[in-house]
Design a protein around this motif. Structure first.
Motif, PDB file in Angstrom:
ATOM      1  N   ALA A  33      -7.349 -17.924   0.876  1.00 23.96           N
ATOM      2  CA  ALA A  33      -8.486 -17.058   0.510  1.00 23.96           C
ATOM      3  C   ALA A  33      -9.771 -17.578   1.136  1.00 23.96           C
ATOM      4  O   ALA A  33     -10.550 -16.803   1.704  1.00 23.96           O
ATOM      5  CB  ALA A  33      -8.614 -16.974  -1.008  1.00 23.96           C
ATOM      6  N   ALA A  34      -9.999 -18.880   1.056  1.00 27.18           N
ATOM      7  CA  ALA A  34     -11.224 -19.462   1.623  1.00 27.18           C
ATOM      8  C   ALA A  34     -11.272 -19.307   3.140  1.00 27.18           C
ATOM      9  O   ALA A  34     -12.304 -18.906   3.694  1.00 27.18           O
ATOM     10  CB  ALA A  34     -11.326 -20.939   1.237  1.00 27.18           C
ATOM     11  N   ARG A  35     -10.168 -19.588   3.811  1.00 26.03           N
ATOM     12  CA  ARG A  35     -10.142 -19.518   5.277  1.00 26.03           C
ATOM     13  C   ARG A  35     -10.244 -18.086   5.799  1.00 26.03           C
ATOM     14  O   ARG A  35     -10.685 -17.866   6.918  1.00 26.03           O
ATOM     15  CB  ARG A  35      -8.865 -20.167   5.825  1.00 26.03           C
ATOM     16  N   SER A  36      -9.823 -17.134   5.003  1.00 28.19           N
ATOM     17  CA  SER A  36      -9.831 -15.743   5.455  1.00 28.19           C
ATOM     18  C   SER A  36     -10.972 -14.928   4.835  1.00 28.19           C
ATOM     19  O   SER A  36     -11.012 -13.714   4.994  1.00 28.19           O
ATOM     20  CB  SER A  36      -8.485 -15.083   5.137  1.00 28.19           C
ATOM     21  N   ARG A  37     -11.855 -15.614   4.130  1.00 26.82           N
ATOM     22  CA  ARG A  37     -13.015 -14.976   3.488  1.00 26.82           C
ATOM     23  C   ARG A  37     -12.622 -13.883   2.513  1.00 26.82           C
ATOM     24  O   ARG A  37     -13.252 -12.841   2.415  1.00 26.82           O
ATOM     25  CB  ARG A  37     -13.992 -14.459   4.522  1.00 26.82           C
ATOM     26  N   GLY A  38     -11.552 -14.158   1.776  1.00 26.37           N
ATOM     27  CA  GLY A  38     -11.100 -13.259   0.722  1.00 26.37           C
ATOM     28  C   GLY A  38     -11.407 -13.860  -0.633  1.00 26.37           C
ATOM     29  O   GLY A  38     -11.923 -14.974  -0.733  1.00 26.37           O
ATOM     30  N   ILE A  39     -11.094 -13.133  -1.666  1.00 25.58           N
ATOM     31  CA  ILE A  39     -11.304 -13.581  -3.043  1.00 25.58           C
ATOM     32  C   ILE A  39      -9.947 -13.674  -3.718  1.00 25.58           C
ATOM     33  O   ILE A  39      -9.212 -12.679  -3.791  1.00 25.58           O
ATOM     34  CB  ILE A  39     -12.206 -12.597  -3.813  1.00 25.58           C
ATOM     35  N   LEU A  40      -9.612 -14.859  -4.206  1.00 20.92           N
ATOM     36  CA  LEU A  40      -8.358 -15.040  -4.922  1.00 20.92           C
ATOM     37  C   LEU A  40      -8.476 -14.343  -6.273  1.00 20.92           C
ATOM     38  O   LEU A  40      -9.277 -14.745  -7.109  1.00 20.92           O
ATOM     39  CB  LEU A  40      -8.037 -16.527  -5.094  1.00 20.92           C
ATOM     40  N   LEU A  41      -7.703 -13.290  -6.476  1.00 24.83           N
ATOM     41  CA  LEU A  41      -7.758 -12.521  -7.721  1.00 24.83           C
ATOM     42  C   LEU A  41      -6.936 -13.157  -8.824  1.00 24.83           C
ATOM     43  O   LEU A  41      -7.351 -13.195  -9.974  1.00 24.83           O
ATOM     44  CB  LEU A  41      -7.277 -11.087  -7.491  1.00 24.83           C
ATOM     45  N   PHE A  42      -5.735 -13.611  -8.468  1.00 24.90           N
ATOM     46  CA  PHE A  42      -4.877 -14.261  -9.454  1.00 24.90           C
ATOM     47  C   PHE A  42      -3.783 -15.052  -8.767  1.00 24.90           C
ATOM     48  O   PHE A  42      -3.469 -14.822  -7.602  1.00 24.90           O
ATOM     49  CB  PHE A  42      -4.272 -13.255 -10.445  1.00 24.90           C
ATOM     50  N   ASP A  43      -3.236 -15.975  -9.519  1.00 20.10           N
ATOM     51  CA  ASP A  43      -2.073 -16.772  -9.139  1.00 20.10           C
ATOM     52  C   ASP A  43      -1.305 -16.965 -10.441  1.00 20.10           C
ATOM     53  O   ASP A  43      -1.769 -17.678 -11.329  1.00 20.10           O
ATOM     54  CB  ASP A  43      -2.523 -18.110  -8.545  1.00 20.10           C
ATOM     55  N   VAL A  44      -0.184 -16.254 -10.590  1.00 20.98           N
ATOM     56  CA  VAL A  44       0.538 -16.271 -11.865  1.00 20.98           C
ATOM     57  C   VAL A  44       2.009 -16.601 -11.663  1.00 20.98           C
ATOM     58  O   VAL A  44       2.589 -16.355 -10.611  1.00 20.98           O
ATOM     59  CB  VAL A  44       0.408 -14.916 -12.610  1.00 20.98           C
ATOM     60  N   ARG A  45       2.582 -17.142 -12.707  1.00 18.99           N
ATOM     61  CA  ARG A  45       4.011 -17.460 -12.729  1.00 18.99           C
ATOM     62  C   ARG A  45       4.782 -16.195 -13.090  1.00 18.99           C
ATOM     63  O   ARG A  45       4.334 -15.378 -13.873  1.00 18.99           O
ATOM     64  CB  ARG A  45       4.288 -18.543 -13.784  1.00 18.99           C
ATOM     65  N   ILE A  46       5.974 -16.073 -12.506  1.00 23.36           N
ATOM     66  CA  ILE A  46       6.868 -14.950 -12.790  1.00 23.36           C
ATOM     67  C   ILE A  46       8.062 -15.493 -13.551  1.00 23.36           C
ATOM     68  O   ILE A  46       8.755 -16.393 -13.073  1.00 23.36           O
ATOM     69  CB  ILE A  46       7.338 -14.284 -11.481  1.00 23.36           C
ATOM     70  N   GLU A  47       8.291 -14.964 -14.726  1.00 21.97           N
ATOM     71  CA  GLU A  47       9.424 -15.400 -15.538  1.00 21.97           C
ATOM     72  C   GLU A  47      10.590 -14.437 -15.363  1.00 21.97           C
ATOM     73  O   GLU A  47      10.407 -13.223 -15.365  1.00 21.97           O
ATOM     74  CB  GLU A  47       9.024 -15.453 -17.022  1.00 21.97           C
ATOM     75  N   GLY A  48      11.783 -14.970 -15.191  1.00 25.24           N
ATOM     76  CA  GLY A  48      12.988 -14.165 -15.195  1.00 25.24           C
ATOM     77  C   GLY A  48      13.337 -13.444 -13.904  1.00 25.24           C
ATOM     78  O   GLY A  48      14.283 -12.672 -13.880  1.00 25.24           O
ATOM     79  N   ASP A  49      12.602 -13.668 -12.834  1.00 25.63           N
ATOM     80  CA  ASP A  49      12.942 -13.031 -11.568  1.00 25.63           C
ATOM     81  C   ASP A  49      13.922 -13.932 -10.825  1.00 25.63           C
ATOM     82  O   ASP A  49      13.755 -15.147 -10.799  1.00 25.63           O
ATOM     83  CB  ASP A  49      11.683 -12.800 -10.730  1.00 25.63           C
ATOM     84  N   ALA A  50      14.909 -13.332 -10.216  1.00 26.74           N
ATOM     85  CA  ALA A  50      15.948 -14.108  -9.533  1.00 26.74           C
ATOM     86  C   ALA A  50      15.491 -14.695  -8.209  1.00 26.74           C
ATOM     87  O   ALA A  50      16.118 -15.615  -7.695  1.00 26.74           O
ATOM     88  CB  ALA A  50      17.177 -13.234  -9.310  1.00 26.74           C
ATOM     89  N   GLU A  51      14.391 -14.194  -7.643  1.00 27.79           N
ATOM     90  CA  GLU A  51      14.006 -14.617  -6.303  1.00 27.79           C
ATOM     91  C   GLU A  51      12.615 -15.193  -6.159  1.00 27.79           C
ATOM     92  O   GLU A  51      12.349 -15.925  -5.216  1.00 27.79           O
ATOM     93  CB  GLU A  51      14.133 -13.433  -5.354  1.00 27.79           C
ATOM     94  N   VAL A  52      11.716 -14.858  -7.043  1.00 26.79           N
ATOM     95  CA  VAL A  52      10.316 -15.255  -6.891  1.00 26.79           C
ATOM     96  C   VAL A  52       9.839 -15.947  -8.167  1.00 26.79           C
ATOM     97  O   VAL A  52      10.124 -15.501  -9.265  1.00 26.79           O
ATOM     98  CB  VAL A  52       9.440 -14.006  -6.606  1.00 26.79           C
TER      99      VAL A  52
END
Length: 129
Positions: A33-52
């Motif tokens: 986000a910093a290097r691309s001049r974007g805004i980090l909206l969220f970073d969340v954990r995913i429960e119960g997904d088989a791949e992510v």
């Protein structure tokens, strides 16, 4: 070059430059986000997904968002660029992230995260392996 194309290009360049750094997923998302001049909206954990196991969104001025998803093994990051059509799925996650940690602990966002990942997959993003 249109603004949305430029934002997508800069997002991918930032992702490539951060990919090999020895940082956690959250730190990589913040650095991209910093290097691309974007805004980090969220970073969340995913429960119960088989791949992510984690997902993050970075907002750009062109109404585009860069999405990062950490695979279940923690070794690979999938990514895509989406438009504002996903805003109804993103808003609850962004709002939850802005809450104090003590309030976050009392609110379950598992359903919102699952809906967002499902919408991405239904639209052809972050496809199952």
């Amino acid at each position: 070059m249109a603004t949305d194309e430029l934002d997508a290009l800069v997002f991918r360049m930032a992702l490539d430059s951060v990919h090999a750094l020895p940082l956690s997923f959250g730190d990589k998302a913040a650095e991209i986000a910093a290097r691309s001049r974007g805004i980090l909206l969220f970073d969340v954990r995913i429960e119960g997904d088989a791949e992510v196991q984690r997902v993050a969104a970075i907002q750009y001025s062109s109404d585009q968002m860069g999405i990062l998803a950490l695979d279940k093994q923690g070794s690979g990051i999938r990514h895509c660029v989406i438009n504002g059509g996903f805003s109804s799925f993103i808003a609850p996650l962004e709002n939850w992230t802005r809450l104090p940690l003590s309030t976050q602990a009392t609110i379950d966002i598992t359903g919102h995260v699952s809906l967002f990942i499902g919408a991405l997959r239904n639209a052809g993003y972050l496809l199952r392996g």
